[in-house]
Design a protein around this motif. Structure first.
Motif, PDB file in Angstrom:
ATOM      1  N   GLU A 181      10.927  13.007   7.159  1.00  5.86           N
ATOM      2  CA  GLU A 181       9.573  13.471   7.405  1.00  5.86           C
ATOM      3  C   GLU A 181       8.877  13.805   6.088  1.00  5.86           C
ATOM      4  OE1 GLU A 181       6.325  14.416   9.836  1.00  5.86           O
ATOM      5  OE2 GLU A 181       8.293  13.760  10.553  1.00  5.86           O
ATOM      6  N   GLY A 182       7.671  13.216   5.878  1.00  6.96           N
ATOM      7  CA  GLY A 182       6.878  13.509   4.690  1.00  6.96           C
ATOM      8  C   GLY A 182       7.143  12.612   3.510  1.00  6.96           C
ATOM      9  N   ASP A 183       8.143  11.742   3.592  1.00 10.03           N
ATOM     10  CA  ASP A 183       8.401  10.822   2.469  1.00 10.03           C
ATOM     11  C   ASP A 183       7.176   9.942   2.237  1.00 10.03           C
ATOM     12  OD1 ASP A 183      10.908  11.788   2.001  1.00 10.03           O
ATOM     13  OD2 ASP A 183      11.975  10.129   2.980  1.00 10.03           O
ATOM     14  N   GLU A 184       6.874   9.688   0.926  1.00  9.48           N
ATOM     15  CA  GLU A 184       5.763   8.828   0.546  1.00  9.48           C
ATOM     16  C   GLU A 184       6.305   7.455   0.152  1.00  9.48           C
ATOM     17  OE1 GLU A 184       2.586   9.415   0.776  1.00  9.48           O
ATOM     18  OE2 GLU A 184       2.793  11.516   1.429  1.00  9.48           O
ATOM     19  N   ILE A 185       5.823   6.397   0.833  1.00  9.93           N
ATOM     20  CA  ILE A 185       6.276   5.030   0.589  1.00  9.93           C
ATOM     21  C   ILE A 185       5.181   4.267  -0.153  1.00  9.93           C
ATOM     22  CG2 ILE A 185       6.966   2.850   1.671  1.00  9.93           C
ATOM     23  CD1 ILE A 185       8.090   4.496   3.988  1.00  9.93           C
ATOM     24  N   GLY A 239       0.819  -1.199   0.000  1.00  8.06           N
ATOM     25  CA  GLY A 239       0.000   0.000   0.000  1.00  8.06           C
ATOM     26  C   GLY A 239       0.852   1.247   0.000  1.00  8.06           C
ATOM     27  N   PHE A 240       0.185   2.402   0.348  1.00  4.97           N
ATOM     28  CA  PHE A 240       0.862   3.694   0.373  1.00  4.97           C
ATOM     29  C   PHE A 240       0.940   4.209   1.824  1.00  4.97           C
ATOM     30  CE2 PHE A 240      -0.844   3.209  -3.862  1.00  4.97           C
ATOM     31  CZ  PHE A 240       0.150   3.716  -4.678  1.00  4.97           C
ATOM     32  N   PHE A 241       2.092   4.745   2.198  1.00  3.22           N
ATOM     33  CA  PHE A 241       2.309   5.188   3.580  1.00  3.22           C
ATOM     34  C   PHE A 241       3.114   6.488   3.601  1.00  3.22           C
ATOM     35  CE2 PHE A 241       2.112   0.600   3.271  1.00  3.22           C
ATOM     36  CZ  PHE A 241       1.093   0.284   4.164  1.00  3.22           C
ATOM     37  N   THR A 242       2.971   7.241   4.712  1.00  6.43           N
ATOM     38  CA  THR A 242       3.660   8.528   4.835  1.00  6.43           C
ATOM     39  C   THR A 242       4.580   8.471   6.055  1.00  6.43           C
ATOM     40  OG1 THR A 242       1.787   9.706   3.879  1.00  6.43           O
ATOM     41  CG2 THR A 242       3.394  11.015   5.117  1.00  6.43           C
ATOM     42  N   VAL A 243       5.863   8.863   5.875  1.00  2.00           N
ATOM     43  CA  VAL A 243       6.829   8.914   6.985  1.00  2.00           C
ATOM     44  C   VAL A 243       6.437  10.057   7.925  1.00  2.00           C
ATOM     45  CG1 VAL A 243       9.237   9.250   7.631  1.00  2.00           C
ATOM     46  CG2 VAL A 243       8.660   7.961   5.550  1.00  2.00           C
ATOM     47  N   GLY A 244       6.453   9.772   9.215  1.00  2.41           N
ATOM     48  CA  GLY A 244       6.019  10.743  10.224  1.00  2.41           C
ATOM     49  C   GLY A 244       4.608  10.482  10.672  1.00  2.41           C
ATOM     50  N   LYS A 245       3.852   9.721   9.832  1.00  5.72           N
ATOM     51  CA  LYS A 245       2.480   9.365  10.170  1.00  5.72           C
ATOM     52  C   LYS A 245       2.347   7.860  10.348  1.00  5.72           C
ATOM     53  CE  LYS A 245      -2.279   9.644   8.432  1.00  5.72           C
ATOM     54  NZ  LYS A 245      -3.157  10.099   7.326  1.00  5.72           N
ATOM     55  N   GLY A 285       8.405  -7.870  -4.577  1.00  3.83           N
ATOM     56  CA  GLY A 285       7.560  -6.807  -5.109  1.00  3.83           C
ATOM     57  C   GLY A 285       8.316  -5.495  -5.131  1.00  3.83           C
ATOM     58  N   ASN A 286       7.591  -4.442  -5.553  1.00  2.00           N
ATOM     59  CA  ASN A 286       8.211  -3.131  -5.695  1.00  2.00           C
ATOM     60  C   ASN A 286       8.229  -2.367  -4.364  1.00  2.00           C
ATOM     61  OD1 ASN A 286       8.653  -3.396  -8.512  1.00  2.00           O
ATOM     62  ND2 ASN A 286       6.529  -2.785  -8.920  1.00  2.00           N
ATOM     63  N   PHE A 287       9.305  -1.588  -4.174  1.00  8.77           N
ATOM     64  CA  PHE A 287       9.444  -0.690  -3.023  1.00  8.77           C
ATOM     65  C   PHE A 287       9.883   0.659  -3.567  1.00  8.77           C
ATOM     66  CE2 PHE A 287      12.580   0.679   0.458  1.00  8.77           C
ATOM     67  CZ  PHE A 287      11.636   1.486   1.083  1.00  8.77           C
ATOM     68  N   PHE A 288       8.928   1.632  -3.502  1.00 15.68           N
ATOM     69  CA  PHE A 288       9.210   2.980  -4.020  1.00 15.68           C
ATOM     70  C   PHE A 288       9.116   3.996  -2.878  1.00 15.68           C
ATOM     71  CE2 PHE A 288       6.997   1.229  -7.973  1.00 15.68           C
ATOM     72  CZ  PHE A 288       8.185   0.792  -8.514  1.00 15.68           C
ATOM     73  N   VAL A 289       9.970   5.020  -2.939  1.00  8.28           N
ATOM     74  CA  VAL A 289       9.876   6.167  -2.030  1.00  8.28           C
ATOM     75  C   VAL A 289       9.841   7.416  -2.892  1.00  8.28           C
ATOM     76  CG1 VAL A 289      10.957   7.459  -0.165  1.00  8.28           C
ATOM     77  CG2 VAL A 289      11.107   4.965  -0.189  1.00  8.28           C
ATOM     78  N   LYS A 329      13.424   8.660  -4.845  1.00  6.09           N
ATOM     79  CA  LYS A 329      14.376   8.456  -3.729  1.00  6.09           C
ATOM     80  C   LYS A 329      14.770   6.991  -3.634  1.00  6.09           C
ATOM     81  CE  LYS A 329      15.043   9.530   1.174  1.00  6.09           C
ATOM     82  NZ  LYS A 329      14.469  10.214   2.356  1.00  6.09           N
ATOM     83  N   VAL A 330      13.800   6.080  -3.739  1.00  6.90           N
ATOM     84  CA  VAL A 330      14.076   4.631  -3.702  1.00  6.90           C
ATOM     85  C   VAL A 330      13.221   3.979  -4.776  1.00  6.90           C
ATOM     86  CG1 VAL A 330      13.985   2.510  -2.350  1.00  6.90           C
ATOM     87  CG2 VAL A 330      14.572   4.669  -1.221  1.00  6.90           C
ATOM     88  N   ASN A 331      13.854   3.085  -5.549  1.00  3.29           N
ATOM     89  CA  ASN A 331      13.148   2.350  -6.602  1.00  3.29           C
ATOM     90  C   ASN A 331      13.810   0.989  -6.744  1.00  3.29           C
ATOM     91  OD1 ASN A 331      11.854   1.344  -8.843  1.00  3.29           O
ATOM     92  ND2 ASN A 331      12.223   3.133 -10.139  1.00  3.29           N
ATOM     93  N   VAL A 332      13.324   0.014  -5.926  1.00  4.86           N
ATOM     94  CA  VAL A 332      13.942  -1.307  -5.932  1.00  4.86           C
ATOM     95  C   VAL A 332      12.860  -2.383  -5.920  1.00  4.86           C
ATOM     96  CG1 VAL A 332      16.020  -0.546  -4.728  1.00  4.86           C
ATOM     97  CG2 VAL A 332      14.070  -1.403  -3.419  1.00  4.86           C
ATOM     98  N   ILE A 333      13.289  -3.597  -6.285  1.00  4.13           N
ATOM     99  CA  ILE A 333      12.439  -4.783  -6.162  1.00  4.13           C
ATOM    100  C   ILE A 333      12.929  -5.569  -4.961  1.00  4.13           C
ATOM    101  CG2 ILE A 333      11.714  -6.927  -7.254  1.00  4.13           C
ATOM    102  CD1 ILE A 333      12.049  -5.565  -9.937  1.00  4.13           C
ATOM    103  N   LEU A 334      12.059  -5.746  -3.961  1.00  4.45           N
ATOM    104  CA  LEU A 334      12.406  -6.486  -2.744  1.00  4.45           C
ATOM    105  C   LEU A 334      11.993  -7.933  -2.886  1.00  4.45           C
ATOM    106  CD1 LEU A 334      11.377  -4.141   0.257  1.00  4.45           C
ATOM    107  CD2 LEU A 334      13.690  -4.807  -0.436  1.00  4.45           C
TER     108      LEU A 334
END
Length: 223
Positions: A207-211, A155-161, A177-181, A186-191
């Motif tokens: 703070e505020g990064d979108e995962i 899913g989608f998550f926010t750093v700090g929240k 699967g994919n791991f994007f920031v 900032k981050v674009n990898v397959i985990l």
């Protein structure tokens, strides 16, 4: 005959004169004895019987005073003994207070030493952690913190929240699967366990990064 009668009469006169003299002398002696038997007692003339009576009364009074004095002396001795006992109790109490004060001072000093030692231990622990992190960085190793890992599902998550700010090692829970920031900027990898992906990935979450995740992943806090 006349001479004999005259002598008899004359002898009889002298006899009575002598008797009268004796009587008068006895009266004088009685007067003198009665007068001399009187003494000056409290400014008054007292007879011998009165003097004896007064002496007896004084002796009785003296005996009473003596008994009273002995009783008072005993009372004074008892009071002195009580005072000595109270003084001893007071000294014991003062000694206890002094010992308590000394113990409190020693306790305060020990507390200061403990606080000082605790601070030195904390400083030493931090220094050890820093050295370990430096060593791990030099050796290319990652040192995990003792904090509980955070597991995020796909899913989608926010750093700090949804995830606290910090440095993390990200590991796939299963599959890959994919791991994007920040949309991959900032981050674009397959985990995951895959030939095209990575088993783990380390990054700093600001703070505020979108995962964005397409699989469940574990975020492990690291130094």
């Amino acid at each position: 005959m006349e001479n004999d009668s005259s002598r008899k009469i004359l002898g009889s006169v002298w006899f009575w004169i002598a008797v009268a003299g004796v009587v008068m002398l006895c009266g004088v002696f009685y007067f003198i004895g009665s007068y001399t038997a009187k003494v000056d007692l409290h400014g008054k003339k007292a007879s011998l019987d009165e003097l004896v009576k007064e002496i007896e009364e004084r002796e009785v009074l003296l005996g009473e005073l003596k008994n009273k004095t002995e009783s008072q002396t005993k009372e004074v001795a008892d009071i002195q003994e009580e005072l000595q006992e109270m003084e001893k109790e007071k000294n014991d109490a003062l000694q206890i207070i002094e010992n308590k004060s000394r113990a409190e001072e020693e306790m305060k000093e020990l507390q200061k030493q403990v606080e000082k030692s605790s601070k030195e231990l904390r400083d030493l622990t931090e220094e050890i952690k820093t050295k370990k992190a430096e060593l791990a960085a030099a050796e290319g190793k990652i040192v995990e913190k003792k904090q509980e890992p955070k597991i995020l599902s796909a899913g989608f998550f926010t750093v700090g929240k949804d995830l606290p700010v910090g440095r993390y090692k990200v590991v796939a829970q299963s599959g890959f699967g994919n791991f994007f920031v920040n949309s991959g900027s900032k981050v674009n990898v397959i985990l995951g366990d895959s030939e095209i992906g990575v088993i783990e990935y380390v990054f700093y979450a600001d703070e505020g990064d979108e995962i964005e995740l397409t699989l469940a992943a574990k975020f492990i806090p690291v130094e």
